[in-house]
Scaffold this motif. Structure first.
Motif, PDB file in Angstrom:
ATOM      1  N   ALA A  47      24.286  32.130  18.611  1.00 44.54           N
ATOM      2  CA  ALA A  47      24.655  32.725  17.325  1.00 44.54           C
ATOM      3  C   ALA A  47      26.164  32.767  17.137  1.00 44.54           C
ATOM      4  N   ALA A  48      26.903  32.908  18.226  1.00 42.01           N
ATOM      5  CA  ALA A  48      28.358  33.046  18.116  1.00 42.01           C
ATOM      6  C   ALA A  48      29.019  31.753  17.659  1.00 42.01           C
ATOM      7  N   ILE A  49      28.550  30.637  18.153  1.00 43.95           N
ATOM      8  CA  ILE A  49      29.206  29.365  17.830  1.00 43.95           C
ATOM      9  C   ILE A  49      29.160  29.077  16.324  1.00 43.95           C
ATOM     10  N   ARG A  56      35.525  30.207  10.018  1.00 42.48           N
ATOM     11  CA  ARG A  56      36.800  29.504   9.950  1.00 42.48           C
ATOM     12  C   ARG A  56      36.778  28.375   8.918  1.00 42.48           C
ATOM     13  N   MET A  57      35.604  27.745   8.719  1.00 43.86           N
ATOM     14  CA  MET A  57      35.550  26.525   7.910  1.00 43.86           C
ATOM     15  C   MET A  57      34.990  26.706   6.497  1.00 43.86           C
ATOM     16  N   VAL A  58      34.006  27.551   6.330  1.00 40.66           N
ATOM     17  CA  VAL A  58      33.358  27.718   5.023  1.00 40.66           C
ATOM     18  C   VAL A  58      34.161  28.721   4.200  1.00 40.66           C
ATOM     19  N   PRO A  59      34.552  28.341   2.996  1.00 40.46           N
ATOM     20  CA  PRO A  59      35.395  29.247   2.204  1.00 40.46           C
ATOM     21  C   PRO A  59      34.738  30.600   1.897  1.00 40.46           C
ATOM     22  N   ASN A  66      34.477  39.502   7.630  1.00 38.69           N
ATOM     23  CA  ASN A  66      35.589  39.969   8.450  1.00 38.69           C
ATOM     24  C   ASN A  66      35.150  40.019   9.916  1.00 38.69           C
ATOM     25  N   PRO A  67      36.042  40.259  10.860  1.00 36.32           N
ATOM     26  CA  PRO A  67      35.657  40.262  12.283  1.00 36.32           C
ATOM     27  C   PRO A  67      34.536  41.258  12.619  1.00 36.32           C
TER      28      PRO A  67
END
Length: 108
Positions: A47-49, A56-59, A66-67
């Protein structure tokens, strides 16, 4: 109606048989915990990957996850995997032990 009731042959419950049942229950629980922990580790990594990559990639994910949300998603998947696998393992082991107990009492 009383004619249809069959008296069950209950053997005496001894301290040794109770100790044996307790040992079987502890082993059952331990197997469930180990299997659940293994599943939780695998599910957390799985799930983390994609969660971290999409954040990071999908707008949309970059704007809305958020984190804290990312950590919540990852930890929820790990927790669910742990409890599901541990429960299934404990039930399967208990079922296997109950069938073994039935066969041993029939043979005796």
């Amino acid at each position: 109606m009383a004619k249809n009731i069959v008296a069950a042959d209950h053997s005496c419950t001894t301290l040794a048989s109770l100790d044996q049942k307790l040992a079987i229950a502890k082993r059952c629980s331990h197997e469930g915990v180990v299997a659940g922990a293994k599943a939780a580790v695998v599910a957390t990594i799985a799930a983390a990957i994609p969660t971290l990559a999409s954040a990071r990639m999908v707008p949309w994910a970059r704007a809305n996850l958020n984190p804290t949300a990312q950590a919540l998603i990852i930890s929820t998947v790990g927790g669910m995997a742990y409890f599901i696998v541990a429960d299934k393992t404990i039930l399967a082991t208990a079922r296997r032990n109950s069938f073994n107990e039935q066969h041993s009492t029939i043979e005796a």
